[in-house]
Scaffold this active site. Structure first.
Site, PDB file in Angstrom:
ATOM      1  CD  GLU A 162      48.346  31.944 117.402  1.00 16.04           C
ATOM      2  OE1 GLU A 162      47.297  32.165 116.799  1.00 16.04           O
ATOM      3  OE2 GLU A 162      49.457  31.948 116.847  1.00 16.04           O
ATOM      4  CB  CYS A 187      51.504  35.592  92.120  1.00  7.33           C
ATOM      5  SG  CYS A 187      49.804  35.361  92.683  1.00  7.33           S
ATOM      6  NE  ARG A 212      56.008  35.315 113.367  1.00  8.72           N
ATOM      7  CZ  ARG A 212      55.586  35.901 112.257  1.00  8.72           C
ATOM      8  NH1 ARG A 212      56.319  36.838 111.686  1.00  8.72           N
ATOM      9  NH2 ARG A 212      54.467  35.537 111.694  1.00  8.72           N
ATOM     10  CB  THR A 245      42.923  42.272 117.590  1.00  2.00           C
ATOM     11  OG1 THR A 245      41.787  42.082 118.439  1.00  2.00           O
ATOM     12  CG2 THR A 245      43.475  43.661 117.809  1.00  2.00           C
ATOM     13  CB  CYS A 282      54.416  33.937  95.834  1.00  2.00           C
ATOM     14  SG  CYS A 282      53.968  32.426  96.711  1.00  2.00           S
ATOM     15  CG  ASP A 342      44.790  31.126 110.169  1.00  2.00           C
ATOM     16  OD1 ASP A 342      45.226  30.631 109.098  1.00  2.00           O
ATOM     17  OD2 ASP A 342      45.305  32.130 110.700  1.00  2.00           O
ATOM     18  N   GLY A 395      37.950  44.746 122.338  1.00  2.00           N
ATOM     19  CA  GLY A 395      36.679  44.161 121.883  1.00  2.00           C
ATOM     20  C   GLY A 395      36.624  42.655 122.095  1.00  2.00           C
ATOM     21  CB  CYS A 406      50.630  28.539  93.181  1.00  2.00           C
ATOM     22  SG  CYS A 406      49.011  29.237  93.514  1.00  2.00           S
ATOM     23  CE1 TYR A 435      45.807  29.252 113.404  1.00  2.00           C
ATOM     24  CE2 TYR A 435      44.904  30.402 115.332  1.00  2.00           C
ATOM     25  CZ  TYR A 435      45.862  30.288 114.332  1.00  2.00           C
ATOM     26  OH  TYR A 435      46.881  31.191 114.275  1.00  2.00           O
ATOM     27  CB  CYS A 484      48.976  34.101  99.751  1.00  2.00           C
ATOM     28  SG  CYS A 484      47.894  33.134  98.696  1.00  2.00           S
TER      29      CYS A 484
HETATM   30 FE1  SF4 Z   1      49.222  32.798  96.749  1.00  2.00          FE
HETATM   31 FE2  SF4 Z   1      49.705  31.150  94.741  1.00  2.00          FE
HETATM   32 FE3  SF4 Z   1      50.039  33.767  94.406  1.00  2.00          FE
HETATM   33 FE4  SF4 Z   1      51.712  32.404  95.980  1.00  2.00          FE
HETATM   34  S1  SF4 Z   1      51.446  32.178  93.786  1.00  2.00           S
HETATM   35  S2  SF4 Z   1      50.765  34.398  96.434  1.00  2.00           S
HETATM   36  S3  SF4 Z   1      50.342  30.872  96.869  1.00  2.00           S
HETATM   37  S4  SF4 Z   1      48.127  32.712  94.827  1.00  2.00           S
END
Ligand code: SF4
Length: 377
Positions: free
Chosen positions: A40, A202, A28, A46, A205, A141, A84, A211, A123, A195
């Site tokens: 990638e 959540c 990064r 891995t 999040c 992915d 691997g 969501c 991807y 997630c």
């Molecule tokens: Fe995943 Fe939805 Fe939970 Fe966020 S709120 S971690 S997007 S399930």
């Protein structure tokens, strides 16, 4: 699907969270396509923590696409040894050679050209081109698919054809066009850290307000569990021959093995790398291994040595559970086998070997009282 101001807020929240909480990972700190590409490919099968030392070692030996293209394949595999899925390394080098031959040593900029390279699918092309060149391509992915499916509360098998295409369409629509590389990494980071497949966090999040799965209490039920392929149990016996000077013998990877000793499918099972003479066995591992050695390695002569059992080695590769019973046999003279390589038992990682062979070698080196030298670095 999110649109208008809700989509704008969703993007803002996720990018702000990513800017603050992203993990500091070596790939990064760069936008160089070669480095992004390498990371990638390494991360395909891995874990991040396991990939980092390989990534750094690989780059210090092959700092450019040209250096990778010009290296002997054996050297590339040796540096990959232990990670691997060695076809990744072979394809990486084939692609590096194609980049030097057709693109002047620079990773191509179009999706079409990128996907024409060995080992690069939809991807990987989207990830490299968005991060390195800012191309507006959304990645999909396993991590991103799970996030997208939960956001829209999409049930069922995500890998089913129609579902995957639908998820890709949603991922395309969510993509933030000003910084697609950061956006893709933010989606992946969310899937990898919060997630997660089990027990998504959540409460932490940044996009929980958007969501659907969370609102409906379905987060843990999406995606649907896939039927697991049954485990195939494989039992092998490996022979570590050593002579008085501590030298041993490894057989070549299967392609080259055609001219050497053919042990059926075993070299492929053990991996397409250098390996100790190994066969699949039933209940009488020692007897079967001795018979194989006398017939195939010693040209019908008796193997005048005791087969000393070493600690068994277990190894799991996808759905295969492999147990190897290694035996040590101290002989006066190693047999002459076409294509085989003779080297000190403690130095076997000088050539490209799999983790399984490395574990067997370590057991043997310990038994003969020698330190095992891991020369990958
Ligand atoms: Fe995943 Fe939805 Fe939970 Fe966020 S709120 S971690 S997007 S399930």
């Amino acid at each position: 699907m999110l649109t208008g101001p809700a989509l704008t807020r969703f993007r803002k929240n996720l990018l702000a969270w990513f800017a603050q909480f992203q993990r500091d990972l070596p790939w990064r700190r760069t936008r160089e396509p070669y480095r992004i590409w390498l990371s990638e490919i390494m991360l395909q099968q891995t874990r991040v923590a396991a990939a980092i030392p390989y990534y750094e070692r690989f780059l210090s030996r092959f700092p450019t696409v040209k250096a990778l293209a010009e290296a002997p394949e054996e050297e590339v595999l040796r540096l990959w040894s232990g990670l691997g899925y060695y076809s990744r390394a072979r394809n990486l080098q084939k692609a590096a050679r194609a980049i030097v031959a057709k693109h002047g040593g620079e990773f191509p900029r179009t999706e079409e050209d990128a996907r024409a390279l060995p080992g690069i699918g939809a991807y990987t092309a989207a990830a490299i081109l968005s991060i390195a060149y800012g191309e507006k391509l959304a990645v999909l992915d396993g991590n991103v698919a799970r996030v997208v499916a939960r956001l829209d509360a999409i049930r069922g098998d995500l890998r089913a054809n129609g579902t995957w295409a639908k998820l890709q369409n949603t991922a395309n629509a969510l993509l933030e066009g000003k910084s697609p590389g950061d956006w893709n990494q933010a989606m992946m980071e969310l899937g990898a850290t919060l997630c997660t497949p089990r027990a998504p966090q959540c409460l932490l999040c940044p996009v929980s307000a958007f969501c659907e799965a969370r609102k409906k209490g379905l987060a843990e039920e999406i995606p649907a569990k896939r039927a697991k392929r049954g485990t195939v149990v494989i039992t092998l016996a490996a022979l570590v021959l050593t002579d008085a000077s501590g030298k041993t013998m490894l057989l070549p990877p299967p392609k080259a093995a055609k001219k050497s000793v053919d042990a059926g499918d075993v070299p492929t099972l053990v991996s397409k790398m250098w390996h100790f003479p190994t066969i699949a066995v039933g209940k009488r591992a020692e007897e079967e291994l001795r018979a194989f050695a006398e017939q195939r390695l010693f040209g019908g002569r008796k193997l005048a040595a005791e087969l000393v059992p070493l600690k068994q080695v277990r190894h799991a590769v996808t759905y295969r559970a492999i147990t190897v019973f290694p035996f040590l046999a101290r002989v006066v003279k190693l047999p002459k086998v076409t294509g085989a390589r003779v080297l000190l038992v403690e130095n076997i990682s000088e050539v490209a070997i799999s983790n399984l062979t490395r574990k067997v070698g370590q057991e043997a080196a310990t038994r003969v009282g020698l330190p095992f030298i891991d020369t990958r670095a």
